[in-house]
Motif scaffolding. Structure first.
Motif, mmCIF file in Angstrom:
data_model
loop_
_atom_site.group_PDB
_atom_site.id
_atom_site.type_symbol
_atom_site.label_atom_id
_atom_site.label_comp_id
_atom_site.label_asym_id
_atom_site.label_seq_id
_atom_site.Cartn_x
_atom_site.Cartn_y
_atom_site.Cartn_z
ATOM 1 N N LEU A 1 44.325 46.844 42.819
ATOM 2 C CA LEU A 1 43.624 46.109 41.613
ATOM 3 C C LEU A 1 44.317 46.237 40.393
ATOM 4 O O LEU A 1 44.525 45.305 39.707
ATOM 5 C CB LEU A 1 42.260 46.494 41.662
ATOM 6 C CG LEU A 1 41.261 45.727 42.858
ATOM 7 C CD1 LEU A 1 39.890 46.490 42.675
ATOM 8 C CD2 LEU A 1 41.345 44.218 42.692
ATOM 9 N N ASP B 1 32.966 43.840 41.297
ATOM 10 C CA ASP B 1 33.223 42.366 40.619
ATOM 11 C C ASP B 1 34.637 42.132 40.545
ATOM 12 O O ASP B 1 35.055 40.753 40.433
ATOM 13 C CB ASP B 1 32.509 42.294 39.247
ATOM 14 C CG ASP B 1 31.002 42.340 39.093
ATOM 15 O OD1 ASP B 1 30.530 42.177 40.162
ATOM 16 O OD2 ASP B 1 30.532 42.877 38.184
ATOM 17 N N ASP B 2 35.665 42.904 40.950
ATOM 18 C CA ASP B 2 37.103 42.805 40.951
ATOM 19 C C ASP B 2 37.648 42.395 42.181
ATOM 20 O O ASP B 2 38.777 41.886 42.141
ATOM 21 C CB ASP B 2 37.693 44.159 40.477
ATOM 22 C CG ASP B 2 37.388 44.554 39.012
ATOM 23 O OD1 ASP B 2 37.538 43.879 38.243
ATOM 24 O OD2 ASP B 2 36.748 45.812 38.944
ATOM 25 N N PRO C 1 37.371 39.522 44.136
ATOM 26 C CA PRO C 1 37.851 38.184 44.209
ATOM 27 C C PRO C 1 39.243 38.035 43.573
ATOM 28 O O PRO C 1 39.953 37.193 44.015
ATOM 29 C CB PRO C 1 36.895 37.115 43.234
ATOM 30 C CG PRO C 1 35.681 38.210 43.376
ATOM 31 C CD PRO C 1 35.906 39.606 43.349
ATOM 32 N N ARG C 2 39.639 38.914 42.672
ATOM 33 C CA ARG C 2 41.112 38.923 42.259
ATOM 34 C C ARG C 2 42.232 39.717 43.138
ATOM 35 O O ARG C 2 42.978 39.716 42.555
ATOM 36 C CB ARG C 2 41.022 39.131 40.921
ATOM 37 C CG ARG C 2 40.703 40.532 40.542
ATOM 38 C CD ARG C 2 40.820 40.957 38.879
ATOM 39 N NE ARG C 2 40.566 42.081 38.475
ATOM 40 C CZ ARG C 2 41.262 43.106 38.298
ATOM 41 N NH1 ARG C 2 42.595 42.964 38.796
ATOM 42 N NH2 ARG C 2 41.011 44.280 38.211
ATOM 43 N N SER D 1 44.791 40.781 45.251
ATOM 44 C CA SER D 1 45.900 39.557 45.450
ATOM 45 C C SER D 1 46.750 40.079 46.638
ATOM 46 O O SER D 1 48.004 39.134 46.835
ATOM 47 C CB SER D 1 46.769 39.708 44.146
ATOM 48 O OG SER D 1 47.510 40.698 43.942
ATOM 49 N N ARG E 1 33.340 38.442 49.589
ATOM 50 C CA ARG E 1 33.691 38.420 48.166
ATOM 51 C C ARG E 1 35.092 38.211 47.960
ATOM 52 O O ARG E 1 35.806 37.793 46.802
ATOM 53 C CB ARG E 1 33.271 39.605 47.210
ATOM 54 C CG ARG E 1 31.795 39.821 47.254
ATOM 55 C CD ARG E 1 31.483 40.956 46.328
ATOM 56 N NE ARG E 1 29.713 41.202 46.351
ATOM 57 C CZ ARG E 1 29.465 41.531 45.341
ATOM 58 N NH1 ARG E 1 29.735 41.795 44.066
ATOM 59 N NH2 ARG E 1 28.013 41.807 45.051
ATOM 60 N N CYS E 2 35.933 38.627 49.009
ATOM 61 C CA CYS E 2 37.606 38.755 48.785
ATOM 62 C C CYS E 2 38.049 37.836 49.782
ATOM 63 O O CYS E 2 38.159 38.191 51.008
ATOM 64 C CB CYS E 2 37.753 40.137 48.866
ATOM 65 S SG CYS E 2 39.567 40.482 48.750
#
Length: 263
Positions: free
Chosen positions: A98, A197-198, A200-201, A203, A227-228
């Motif tokens: 992340l 909360d991180d 979803p981003r 990558s 969530r991901c």
């Protein structure tokens, strides 16, 4: 801070991050299966093996250690790497992916979590970790390992071969009370920031692996996947928290297959 590491094999880099009470040697039984395909780099995380905990506890916080490992992989010309973490090492691996996504090619999280979602949960866990750190310092490594091995988390390992359990115990006993206590205070679950909360981003392609007998972390992995979009989940039947020890053949094959599909 630089982590001690060992490496073997050739090819694209696969970096292995062990769990609490472990070391780079925690992967010895499965590394030979990986070196046929990858350049395998096993790290000793702070407070474990040959990597001392920082004298300043704040310097051992997970985000800073994530940055140190990202810098080390750059220096080793080992980026982007396939990053595999177990338990504490999975929390750290997620943090690296992340915070420093450019150093990660794909991510495998064995029995990992994004931390605790609320400050109240984190405060309660910090108090628990502080109490455990104090007991480790007061009563020594053997008493701690006896207590640690009685935890329900390891119940599935009690049916494992005796030689495997003895190797695992010997590895745990090679740690020192001061270093383990420092690791708990700096990089325990309560000390790290929440990454919920991180998610979803995130990558990079990510695989969560859990044992079916480890109901807590299997549920966490399901919640993470919800969530991901980049994450998938594989459950290994008949295994608990340490799937790489309890079902090594399936664990290795699943990792190799995932990397091949997302390399």
């Amino acid at each position: 801070m630089t982590c001690h590491y060992v490496e073997a094999g050739i090819g694209k880099p696969l970096v292995l991050l062990h769990g609490f009470t472990g070391s780079s040697a925690a992967w010895d039984a499965i590394v030979p299966h990986f070196t046929q395909h990858f350049r395998v780099i096993c790290l000793d995380l702070p407070g474990h093996g040959r990597t001392p905990a920082p004298s300043d506890p704040a310097r051992g916080a997970l985000p800073l250690v994530a940055g140190d490992i990202a810098a080390l992989l750059h220096n080793l010309e080992a980026t982007p790497a396939y990053l595999l973490g177990y338990s504490m090492g999975a929390r750290l691996a997620l943090g690296i992916a992340l915070l420093h996504p450019h150093v990660v090619r794909s991510l495998i999280l064995e029995s990992g979590s994004p931390g605790l979602a609320t400050e109240a949960e984190r405060a309660a866990r910090r108090a628990q970790d502080e109490a455990l750190a104090t007991r480790i310092e007061q009563y020594g490594i053997e008493a701690f390992v006896d207590e640690w091995e009685r935890l329900p988390l390891w119940a599935s390992q009690r049916q494992a071969p005796e030689d495997m359990r003895q190797r695992l115990r010997a590895q745990r006993l090679r740690n020192t009370p001061a270093e383990l206590a420092a690791s708990l205070r700096s990089m325990g679950t309560g000390a790290q920031p929440s990454f919920w909360d991180d998610l979803p981003r995130l990558s990079v392609p990510t695989l969560a692996i859990t044992g079916a007998l480890d109901e807590k972390f299997t549920a966490i992995a399901r919640d993470m996947c919800a969530r991901c979009p980049m994450m998938t989940h594989w459950i290994i039947e008949g295994a608990g928290h340490a799937t790489h020890l309890e079902r090594p053949a399936e664990f290795v094959q699943r990792v190799i297959d995932f990397i091949a599909a997302h390399g």
